[in-house]
Design a protein around this motif. Sequence first.
Motif, PDB file in Angstrom:
ATOM      1  N   SER A   1      30.700  21.132  54.135  1.00  0.00           N
ATOM      2  CA  SER A   1      30.459  22.120  53.072  1.00  0.00           C
ATOM      3  C   SER A   1      31.684  22.108  52.163  1.00  0.00           C
ATOM      4  CB  SER A   1      30.265  23.506  53.708  1.00  0.00           C
ATOM      5  OG  SER A   1      30.227  24.508  52.706  1.00  0.00           O
ATOM      6  N   TYR A   2      31.499  21.670  50.918  1.00  0.00           N
ATOM      7  CA  TYR A   2      32.662  21.381  50.071  1.00  0.00           C
ATOM      8  C   TYR A   2      32.758  22.285  48.859  1.00  0.00           C
ATOM      9  CZ  TYR A   2      32.751  17.303  53.009  1.00  0.00           C
ATOM     10  OH  TYR A   2      32.791  16.497  54.103  1.00  0.00           O
ATOM     11  N   ASP A   3      33.987  22.433  48.408  1.00  0.00           N
ATOM     12  CA  ASP A   3      34.284  23.143  47.166  1.00  0.00           C
ATOM     13  C   ASP A   3      35.154  22.202  46.345  1.00  0.00           C
ATOM     14  OD1 ASP A   3      34.661  25.246  45.265  1.00  0.00           O
ATOM     15  OD2 ASP A   3      36.640  25.571  46.141  1.00  0.00           O
ATOM     16  N   ALA A   4      34.527  21.401  45.503  1.00  0.00           N
ATOM     17  CA  ALA A   4      35.243  20.335  44.796  1.00  0.00           C
ATOM     18  C   ALA A   4      35.007  20.426  43.290  1.00  0.00           C
ATOM     19  CB  ALA A   4      34.790  18.975  45.327  1.00  0.00           C
ATOM     20  N   GLY A   5      34.687  21.633  42.822  1.00  0.00           N
ATOM     21  CA  GLY A   5      34.429  21.787  41.393  1.00  0.00           C
ATOM     22  C   GLY A   5      33.014  21.357  41.036  1.00  0.00           C
ATOM     23  N   GLN A   6      32.842  21.047  39.764  1.00  0.00           N
ATOM     24  CA  GLN A   6      31.544  20.579  39.257  1.00  0.00           C
ATOM     25  C   GLN A   6      31.203  19.224  39.873  1.00  0.00           C
ATOM     26  OE1 GLN A   6      29.341  21.653  36.576  1.00  0.00           O
ATOM     27  NE2 GLN A   6      28.126  19.886  37.163  1.00  0.00           N
ATOM     28  N   ILE A   7      30.012  19.111  40.411  1.00  0.00           N
ATOM     29  CA  ILE A   7      29.557  17.823  40.929  1.00  0.00           C
ATOM     30  C   ILE A   7      28.835  17.098  39.785  1.00  0.00           C
ATOM     31  CG2 ILE A   7      27.971  16.713  42.567  1.00  0.00           C
ATOM     32  CD1 ILE A   7      30.613  17.845  43.806  1.00  0.00           C
TER      33      ILE A   7
ATOM     34  N   SER B   1      41.095  27.177  41.160  1.00  0.00           N
ATOM     35  CA  SER B   1      39.747  27.494  41.610  1.00  0.00           C
ATOM     36  C   SER B   1      39.739  27.222  43.107  1.00  0.00           C
ATOM     37  CB  SER B   1      38.749  26.572  40.903  1.00  0.00           C
ATOM     38  OG  SER B   1      37.446  26.809  41.353  1.00  0.00           O
ATOM     39  N   ARG B   2      39.349  28.220  43.888  1.00  0.00           N
ATOM     40  CA  ARG B   2      39.400  28.030  45.342  1.00  0.00           C
ATOM     41  C   ARG B   2      38.326  28.865  46.004  1.00  0.00           C
ATOM     42  NH1 ARG B   2      44.087  27.501  49.792  1.00  0.00           N
ATOM     43  NH2 ARG B   2      43.173  28.814  51.393  1.00  0.00           N
ATOM     44  N   PHE B   3      37.387  28.194  46.646  1.00  0.00           N
ATOM     45  CA  PHE B   3      36.291  28.892  47.328  1.00  0.00           C
ATOM     46  C   PHE B   3      36.146  28.362  48.754  1.00  0.00           C
ATOM     47  CE2 PHE B   3      35.508  29.242  42.799  1.00  0.00           C
ATOM     48  CZ  PHE B   3      35.239  30.596  42.658  1.00  0.00           C
ATOM     49  N   LEU B   4      37.281  28.280  49.438  1.00  0.00           N
ATOM     50  CA  LEU B   4      37.274  27.764  50.810  1.00  0.00           C
ATOM     51  C   LEU B   4      36.472  28.672  51.742  1.00  0.00           C
ATOM     52  CD1 LEU B   4      38.200  25.915  53.117  1.00  0.00           C
ATOM     53  CD2 LEU B   4      40.355  27.207  53.192  1.00  0.00           C
ATOM     54  N   ILE B   5      36.700  29.966  51.641  1.00  0.00           N
ATOM     55  CA  ILE B   5      36.002  30.875  52.564  1.00  0.00           C
ATOM     56  C   ILE B   5      34.496  30.837  52.296  1.00  0.00           C
ATOM     57  CG2 ILE B   5      35.764  33.288  53.288  1.00  0.00           C
ATOM     58  CD1 ILE B   5      38.357  31.838  54.261  1.00  0.00           C
ATOM     59  N   GLU B   6      34.140  30.747  51.028  1.00  0.00           N
ATOM     60  CA  GLU B   6      32.720  30.625  50.698  1.00  0.00           C
ATOM     61  C   GLU B   6      32.135  29.342  51.291  1.00  0.00           C
ATOM     62  OE1 GLU B   6      31.790  31.796  46.692  1.00  0.00           O
ATOM     63  OE2 GLU B   6      30.035  30.466  46.657  1.00  0.00           O
ATOM     64  N   ALA B   7      32.909  28.263  51.224  1.00  0.00           N
ATOM     65  CA  ALA B   7      32.442  27.002  51.818  1.00  0.00           C
ATOM     66  C   ALA B   7      32.236  27.173  53.319  1.00  0.00           C
ATOM     67  CB  ALA B   7      33.441  25.874  51.531  1.00  0.00           C
ATOM     68  N   TYR B   8      33.156  27.877  53.973  1.00  0.00           N
ATOM     69  CA  TYR B   8      33.005  28.151  55.414  1.00  0.00           C
ATOM     70  C   TYR B   8      31.737  28.965  55.682  1.00  0.00           C
ATOM     71  CZ  TYR B   8      37.171  26.394  57.828  1.00  0.00           C
ATOM     72  OH  TYR B   8      38.101  25.581  58.435  1.00  0.00           O
ATOM     73  N   GLU B   9      31.562  30.012  54.877  1.00  0.00           N
ATOM     74  CA  GLU B   9      30.422  30.899  55.134  1.00  0.00           C
ATOM     75  C   GLU B   9      29.091  30.184  54.897  1.00  0.00           C
ATOM     76  OE1 GLU B   9      31.601  34.254  52.776  1.00  0.00           O
ATOM     77  OE2 GLU B   9      32.889  35.030  54.390  1.00  0.00           O
ATOM     78  N   ASN B  10      29.027  29.431  53.805  1.00  0.00           N
ATOM     79  CA  ASN B  10      27.805  28.662  53.539  1.00  0.00           C
ATOM     80  C   ASN B  10      27.530  27.678  54.671  1.00  0.00           C
ATOM     81  OD1 ASN B  10      27.815  29.949  51.076  1.00  0.00           O
ATOM     82  ND2 ASN B  10      28.568  28.176  49.918  1.00  0.00           N
TER      83      ASN B  10
ATOM     84  N   SER C   1      47.999  25.368  41.130  1.00  0.00           N
ATOM     85  CA  SER C   1      47.849  24.679  42.401  1.00  0.00           C
ATOM     86  C   SER C   1      46.392  24.237  42.473  1.00  0.00           C
ATOM     87  CB  SER C   1      48.193  25.640  43.545  1.00  0.00           C
ATOM     88  OG  SER C   1      47.995  25.020  44.792  1.00  0.00           O
ATOM     89  N   MET C   2      46.163  22.923  42.484  1.00  0.00           N
ATOM     90  CA  MET C   2      44.793  22.419  42.345  1.00  0.00           C
ATOM     91  C   MET C   2      44.418  21.523  43.529  1.00  0.00           C
ATOM     92  SD  MET C   2      44.762  21.732  38.205  1.00  0.00           S
ATOM     93  CE  MET C   2      42.986  21.476  38.108  1.00  0.00           C
ATOM     94  N   HIS C   3      43.369  21.909  44.214  1.00  0.00           N
ATOM     95  CA  HIS C   3      42.944  21.175  45.412  1.00  0.00           C
ATOM     96  C   HIS C   3      41.430  21.284  45.566  1.00  0.00           C
ATOM     97  CE1 HIS C   3      47.169  21.243  46.808  1.00  0.00           C
ATOM     98  NE2 HIS C   3      47.176  22.424  46.231  1.00  0.00           N
ATOM     99  N   SER C   4      40.869  20.285  46.198  1.00  0.00           N
ATOM    100  CA  SER C   4      39.495  20.411  46.671  1.00  0.00           C
ATOM    101  C   SER C   4      39.537  20.925  48.103  1.00  0.00           C
ATOM    102  CB  SER C   4      38.771  19.067  46.613  1.00  0.00           C
ATOM    103  OG  SER C   4      38.356  18.793  45.283  1.00  0.00           O
ATOM    104  N   TYR C   5      38.478  21.620  48.487  1.00  0.00           N
ATOM    105  CA  TYR C   5      38.416  22.225  49.816  1.00  0.00           C
ATOM    106  C   TYR C   5      37.081  21.914  50.475  1.00  0.00           C
ATOM    107  CZ  TYR C   5      42.192  24.946  47.802  1.00  0.00           C
ATOM    108  OH  TYR C   5      43.348  25.314  47.180  1.00  0.00           O
ATOM    109  N   GLY C   6      37.054  22.140  51.774  1.00  0.00           N
ATOM    110  CA  GLY C   6      35.792  21.996  52.470  1.00  0.00           C
ATOM    111  C   GLY C   6      35.894  22.573  53.867  1.00  0.00           C
ATOM    112  N   ALA C   7      34.725  22.772  54.457  1.00  0.00           N
ATOM    113  CA  ALA C   7      34.651  23.208  55.846  1.00  0.00           C
ATOM    114  C   ALA C   7      33.792  22.187  56.576  1.00  0.00           C
ATOM    115  CB  ALA C   7      34.042  24.603  55.936  1.00  0.00           C
ATOM    116  N   GLN C   8      34.352  21.608  57.616  1.00  0.00           N
ATOM    117  CA  GLN C   8      33.641  20.585  58.395  1.00  0.00           C
ATOM    118  C   GLN C   8      33.118  21.209  59.672  1.00  0.00           C
ATOM    119  OE1 GLN C   8      33.449  17.858  56.691  1.00  0.00           O
ATOM    120  NE2 GLN C   8      35.409  16.920  56.142  1.00  0.00           N
TER     121      GLN C   8
END
Length: 766
Positions: free
Chosen positions: A647-653, A421-430, A619-626
């Motif tokens: 702005s983070y993408d870390a799965g279910q909070i 699961s990877r939504f890094l670009i979405e995290a950047y855009e948000n 390949s499992m990682h958390s992502y974010g945009a600072q």
Amino acid sequence: MSAQPQTGVKTSGRWQPAVTTDPMLHKHGALGHPVSRIDGPLKVQGKARFAAEFPYENISYAALAYSSIARGRITSLDLVAAESAPGVILVMTYHNAPRMKAPSLMMSSPTAAGSSDLPVMQNDEIHWNGQPIALVLAETQEQADYAASLVKVAYASLPAVLSFEEAKKTPRQLETLLGQPPLLEIGDAETALANAAVKVDVTYRTPRHNHNAIELHAATVAWNGDELHLHDASQLLDLTAGQLGDIFGLEPDKVRVTSPYVGGGFGGKCLWDHQILAIAASKMAGRPVRIMLSREGVFRIVGGRTVTEQRVALGASSDGKLEALIHTGTAAMTPHNSCPEQFTFPARHLYAAKTFKLEQDVADMDMLVNTFMRAPGESVGTFALECALDELAEQLKLDPIELRRRIEPEKDPTTGKPFSSRFLIEAYENGAERFGWQNRSETPRQKREGEWLIGMGCATATYPYHRFPGGAARIRLTVEGHVTVSTAVHDMGMGTATAQAQHIAARLGVPFENVTFEYGDSSLPRGVIAGGSTQTASIGGAVIAATEVFVEELVKLAGNDSPLAGLSLADVEPRDGGLGHRDNADRFESYQSILSRAGRDELVCEADAPAPAEMEVFSMHSYGAQFCEVRVSAITGEIRVSRFLGSYDAGQILNSKTAISQFKGGIVMGIGLALTEETNFDERTGRVVNASLAEYHVPVQMDVPAIDIIYTNKPDPQAPMGARGIGEIGITGVGAAVANAVYNATGIRIRDLPITLDKVMVAPEA
Ligand code: MOS
């Protein structure tokens, strides 16, 4: 509300989140709901007992004396003054300390928890400046502290490696980088770099950092005959208990380590010399012992983040695709620890490139062992990588976020595994939208208010998902409907107990108020460590496994007189305080009814978490945009972080309040990494010369702006509960976001941390 038992894991390897639907958030205790920490009221009332606060009859107090040379031997110890000082019970040195086995290194053996494998006070050898040379036990803390100052020692010094510049000339190759190959090469990256249309090839430096949790390292030791009880401040209870058994030759059932409350951990609350020495002294004196390190003591004997030098070289085509990604370098270590500061890890999965060269080695030094400290590797590795990408984006005349878009990989670029699961670009855009990124000037040094130069920077945050095997959980249901789940894990203030109580309530379909989460005691079912942002997923795996057994047992107990009669396991689910048919609302029996019909007061089930097979496949990682905005004084060079957004993408909070607090805490620590934190190591003597919070500046209220946090909240289908780790990602990328903002404000690239005002004062006046 309907919670589904985990059923698919054994066949498909897929986890089902307990409950993820947002409409549930309004319900107190639901998954994701911002429930306040259940330990909060105890803490603010002073009722939560920390490691140094356990009262015992006849307790005694310990203080340590520390070596003042970096390497050599003790030639004489004069203890006359210390031993005859008021209140002194005993002075322990290598002469009279009991014989103890040396600790084994963390992650090198199943029972290991040691941060160092050096023997503790067993001989005359000195390995670092600050090593404990004597422990004084006295009737009061003040008497112990005073007597420790009277210990007189003489040394024969030996040559010591104290200069990082010297040490890195003869680097040691690592055999393994925390299980990964220390060298990863795909294609010929150096040639691809040489031929690239656009390139960046730069060196970044990061300094030592010290652990400075609000709670000083402390322990209370109580022997009961041959049984040891250690009240510790710990993030690895079971490993500590196992290790202490080894060191003192005790059977596992004779060692109990408890740690219900910890005032901050960050990788530092592990097994260090002070617990071992206090246990030995308690044994010698036949009295309970309390030891609490001074702040200086923490600097002397608790390792922190090590110094690194990193090269990042990026070659790109003119349309912003990476031809070469090179990240190499050296970290200082000692031969007596196991933390290589894996700064090349982010580059292994973040971006698509045609060729890779990722390699790191170590420079051995005669110093206190370095160790894990919030996002070891990633925190300083992202500083180098994400600053270099900013430099590349500038050369390409691309927005830094657009560059990330162009190098976003479809699968893991070095292993070829699919991302779970990877939504890094979405995290950047948000993040970009909410932060107002479009107001950033692409050219640096364009925005000014009076003396203040204003700039914005961004950087990627990332931290791997990992789940440790070996944890177990026990579920106890009473006929009154109360559920207690027990496992020997840790809550160092991050909200473990609260989030797990929410998870358990959702999964078993009981009200949050009916759940007790029991932890912090090595006598509970085996727990995992609180480290590597792994604990939540690891507990989740064990709780889900225990839930399966629980449902199975309940179906058996329900028998043939139940509305559930004849239903198979696959047909039933826990909901509304009982079991029900998945597709038929009428077929339901409450837990209370099942237990009372069976004549049972309670049901107790226990299970081990399944092996973490998901990590082998994905390949499992958390992502974010600072995102960072800084204001830099053109006159004094003073740097102020004026705005920050993560702005983070870390799965279910699992709990929005405790999660946001974790993310913010990471960012605050990242602001320290970016601007002020640096352990000053005197290369003539190996002495840490700023061993206090007066001279080692961690961010305080005035250094930190209001921090904005957003997250994607997309459940990871491969993670138990859909949740990846969140404890460490907050600090990653912050150093780079700040440095990139400082560049945008001033036009000055700072490639060595911390970014202190002297480094930007050389600014040409615009
Ligand atoms: Mo963290 S450095 O794994 O406590």
